[in-house]
Design an enzyme around this catalytic site. Structure first.
Site, PDB file in Angstrom:
ATOM      1  N   VAL A  13     -17.543  15.813   0.558  1.00 11.60           N
ATOM      2  CA  VAL A  13     -16.517  16.941   0.375  1.00 11.60           C
ATOM      3  C   VAL A  13     -16.345  17.747   1.444  1.00 11.60           C
ATOM      4  O   VAL A  13     -15.504  18.800   1.346  1.00 11.60           O
ATOM      5  CB  VAL A  13     -16.535  17.614  -1.117  1.00 11.60           C
ATOM      6  CG1 VAL A  13     -16.364  16.530  -2.224  1.00 11.60           C
ATOM      7  CG2 VAL A  13     -17.917  18.390  -0.972  1.00 11.60           C
ATOM      8  N   ASP A  42     -17.743  10.202  -4.436  1.00 12.26           N
ATOM      9  CA  ASP A  42     -19.133  10.947  -4.391  1.00 12.26           C
ATOM     10  C   ASP A  42     -19.868  10.412  -3.140  1.00 12.26           C
ATOM     11  O   ASP A  42     -19.389   9.430  -2.473  1.00 12.26           O
ATOM     12  CB  ASP A  42     -19.902  10.068  -5.759  1.00 12.26           C
ATOM     13  CG  ASP A  42     -21.075  11.111  -5.946  1.00 12.26           C
ATOM     14  OD1 ASP A  42     -21.782  11.437  -5.484  1.00 12.26           O
ATOM     15  OD2 ASP A  42     -20.884  11.825  -7.415  1.00 12.26           O
ATOM     16  N   TYR A  45     -26.160  30.470  -4.795  1.00  8.71           N
ATOM     17  CA  TYR A  45     -25.400  29.659  -5.765  1.00  8.71           C
ATOM     18  C   TYR A  45     -24.453  30.414  -6.785  1.00  8.71           C
ATOM     19  O   TYR A  45     -23.163  30.193  -6.821  1.00  8.71           O
ATOM     20  CB  TYR A  45     -26.098  28.782  -6.808  1.00  8.71           C
ATOM     21  CG  TYR A  45     -25.351  28.065  -8.045  1.00  8.71           C
ATOM     22  CD1 TYR A  45     -24.781  26.640  -7.304  1.00  8.71           C
ATOM     23  CD2 TYR A  45     -25.471  28.313  -9.009  1.00  8.71           C
ATOM     24  CE1 TYR A  45     -24.267  25.820  -8.510  1.00  8.71           C
ATOM     25  CE2 TYR A  45     -24.885  27.654 -10.224  1.00  8.71           C
ATOM     26  CZ  TYR A  45     -24.255  26.330  -9.473  1.00  8.71           C
ATOM     27  OH  TYR A  45     -23.508  25.384 -10.537  1.00  8.71           O
ATOM     28  N   LYS A  97     -20.058  30.236  -6.438  1.00  6.31           N
ATOM     29  CA  LYS A  97     -19.289  29.740  -7.743  1.00  6.31           C
ATOM     30  C   LYS A  97     -18.349  30.918  -8.069  1.00  6.31           C
ATOM     31  O   LYS A  97     -17.227  30.823  -8.556  1.00  6.31           O
ATOM     32  CB  LYS A  97     -20.143  29.590  -8.832  1.00  6.31           C
ATOM     33  CG  LYS A  97     -21.005  28.266  -8.805  1.00  6.31           C
ATOM     34  CD  LYS A  97     -20.011  27.003  -8.527  1.00  6.31           C
ATOM     35  CE  LYS A  97     -20.786  25.557  -8.654  1.00  6.31           C
ATOM     36  NZ  LYS A  97     -19.803  24.817  -8.315  1.00  6.31           N
TER      37      LYS A  97
END
Length: 267
Positions: A66, A39, A161, A165
């Site tokens: 990430v 994280d 978003y 996804k």
């Protein structure tokens, strides 16, 4: 499934400091896995790892943005060194920035694409390299990408978003095909969580009110519940249990799927 269906497995959970990620980490740990929390939230991530350690879980924390290749390399190396292997990746890290399409900011759209799309594909890249024959771990494994019910429905104010996804879903299926055809021994699946009252979920509810799509938060949440046949919001434990299943031997012939854990909202 048995209570220790993941005994001996070694997992890296991105975005594992809190929310869905922390719940998945806890569920994997209860099922016998060792856990590396990855994280950007160092203090919270270390605290989550410390809680797991209190329960006797072999665990650790690694700083992980990430979107950065070198940080993925470091996170995988730390996982292998600390846990003694690497055979589960939970690609959970993600962000959501609410906006009507008429008000979308380029920088917000770009940031969601970086974290949700680039971050996910880099996770698969480095998991494949480590888990495939000849890799740093080399014993195959499983990848679970966290998508969203937003990938399956037309929900206003989260167009970008939802698009990211949906990309997670497509990348999951292509990753599963590549891993299978190339003999990596890695299964790749994704989960579509429904709306969960985590910090991110409740921020979305507040944002829906701000953009004029609901009179108040209760109404925003109520509209989601109304669209959900099982009549409630999702809980983090629902997602954790689904992740355990997809990582377990009970799912040994399952790859390339998107598993809805949304109470029927996306049917």
């Amino acid at each position: 499934m048995s209570g220790k269906s993941l005994e001996g497995r070694k997992a890296l959970v991105t975005g594992g400091a809190r929310g869905i990620g922390a719940a998945i980490a806890q569920a994997l740990a209860r099922s016998g896995a060792s856990i590396m929390i990855g994280d950007i939230l160092e203090e919270t991530g270390k605290a989550t790892a410390a809680e797991l350690a209190k329960a006797g879980v072999k665990t650790g924390f690694v700083q992980l943005d990430v979107t950065k290749d070198p940080q993925w390399e470091g996170a995988v190396a730390a996982t292998v060194a600390t846990l003694g292997g690497y055979d589960i990746l939970i690609n959970n890290a993600g962000i959501e920035i609410t906006s009507l399409i008429s008000d979308v900011k380029a920088e917000d759209a770009q940031r969601m694409c970086e974290v949700n799309i680039v971050g996910t594909v880099l996770g698969m890249k480095h998991a494949f390299r480590a888990m495939r024959p000849g890799g740093a771990a080399g014993n195959g494994g499983t990848i679970v990408n966290i998508a969203s019910v937003a990938a399956t429905i037309a929900f206003p104010s989260i167009a970008v978003y939802s698009g990211t996804k949906s990309a997670v879903d497509r990348m999951t299926r292509i990753g599963a095909m590549e891993a299978g055809k190339l003999g990596y021994g890695v299964r790749v699946n994704c989960i579509y969580p429904g709306l969960i009252p985590t910090d991110m979920g409740m921020q979305l509810a507040n944002d829906i009110v701000k953009v004029g799509l609901a009179p108040d938060v209760n109404a925003a949440v109520g509209s989601v519940v109304e669209q959900t046949p099982l009549g409630r919001l999702a809980e983090v434990g629902d997602i954790g249990d689904a992740a355990v299943f997809l990582c377990s031997n009970e799912a040994r012939f399952i790859t390339g799927i998107g598993l809805p854990v949304d109470g029927g909202m996306g049917m």
